[in-house]
Design an enzyme around this catalytic site. Sequence first.
Site, PDB file in Angstrom:
ATOM      1  CE1 TYR A 170      -5.464  24.014 -24.819  1.00 50.45           C
ATOM      2  CE2 TYR A 170      -7.299  22.767 -23.991  1.00 50.45           C
ATOM      3  CZ  TYR A 170      -6.397  22.808 -24.854  1.00 50.45           C
ATOM      4  OH  TYR A 170      -6.024  21.559 -25.728  1.00 50.45           O
ATOM      5  CG  ASN A 207      -8.424  29.402 -36.629  1.00 47.52           C
ATOM      6  OD1 ASN A 207      -8.315  29.978 -37.823  1.00 47.52           O
ATOM      7  ND2 ASN A 207      -7.331  28.885 -36.178  1.00 47.52           N
ATOM      8  CG  HIS A 253      -6.088  31.364 -28.402  1.00 49.29           C
ATOM      9  ND1 HIS A 253      -6.427  32.594 -29.411  1.00 49.29           N
ATOM     10  CD2 HIS A 253      -6.324  30.203 -29.197  1.00 49.29           C
ATOM     11  CE1 HIS A 253      -6.667  32.093 -30.330  1.00 49.29           C
ATOM     12  NE2 HIS A 253      -6.894  30.798 -30.412  1.00 49.29           N
ATOM     13  CG  ASN A 263     -11.086  24.832 -34.525  1.00 50.00           C
ATOM     14  OD1 ASN A 263     -11.587  24.349 -33.281  1.00 50.00           O
ATOM     15  ND2 ASN A 263     -10.589  24.011 -35.399  1.00 50.00           N
TER      16      ASN A 263
END
Length: 294
Positions: free
Chosen positions: A15, A113, A20, A67
């Site tokens: 990631y 989120n 994000h 989240n």
Amino acid sequence: MTKLIVGLGNPGEEYKNHRHNVGFILIDKIAENFNINFDNNKKKSLYARSKTKNIEYILLKPQTFMNLSGESVIYISKFFNVNIEDIIVIYDDMDIPFGTFKIKKGGSSGGHNGIKSIIAHLQSDDFTRIRIGIGRPPAGKKVNDYVLSSFSKKEREELDNEIANEVTEAVNTVLFESPTIAQNKYNKKINNNKSRGNKNMIKIVAKNTVKQENKAKFIETANELIAKSRKENGCISYNLYESTDGKYLTFIEEWKDEKAIESHNNSEHFKAIVPKLGELIEGDMDVALYKEVK
């Protein structure tokens, strides 16, 4: 007084460069600028600590998934007794164009989120947000696919340099002045940038290592240069900042185009004052030049 700066993202190499994860990317750059390391890891909370004057600040990267970010934020804020109004959260926002950011205190999650989780765990939305623009997905691309896609090489260079520098300045302003001052300063700058239209803009970042005994004279001389330079045609902004660790003084300048820079470099005040500054620094200036299109 203790303040908490949170960068949101998903942990894991896969990631690392995702849109994000811009909160993680920028808080790493802030830690680098503050000269501190993420060397503490408790209850899925990777954090760094430092203190300037009477303010202790903690940089946090939650090691849960996005989240569940609130779990880490509530744990660290309670452990270090941080007031909710002294929490700053940095995260991605599709409603803001890439290359810009907005500062806001309070409000809803906006569908994010990570923010939704933080509000739920704190049972309050009264914290400061620094919303980093990642722009909207191109036609035909799903939102989830877009936010979990990687920045381009060009975008990442801009993110690691000029965007990171401005966000670091904004965080400094929130920490040592107030969220309101930061909001007025940086949100206004975004609006001014928009009003300029598509014009070439050049930013110069020059770091100077200055001995403690020379600092006062350096700042006095630099302020003379800044006052004169701000009056020049083509000067957008011209400022001097001291790093939080006190190791160096940094000029951050913005100019309309290359012609404005050339005119500035040939001005009488530039030729007279810059050599004086050169005598007060250790070694050479560390200069980075960025060309942007706004």
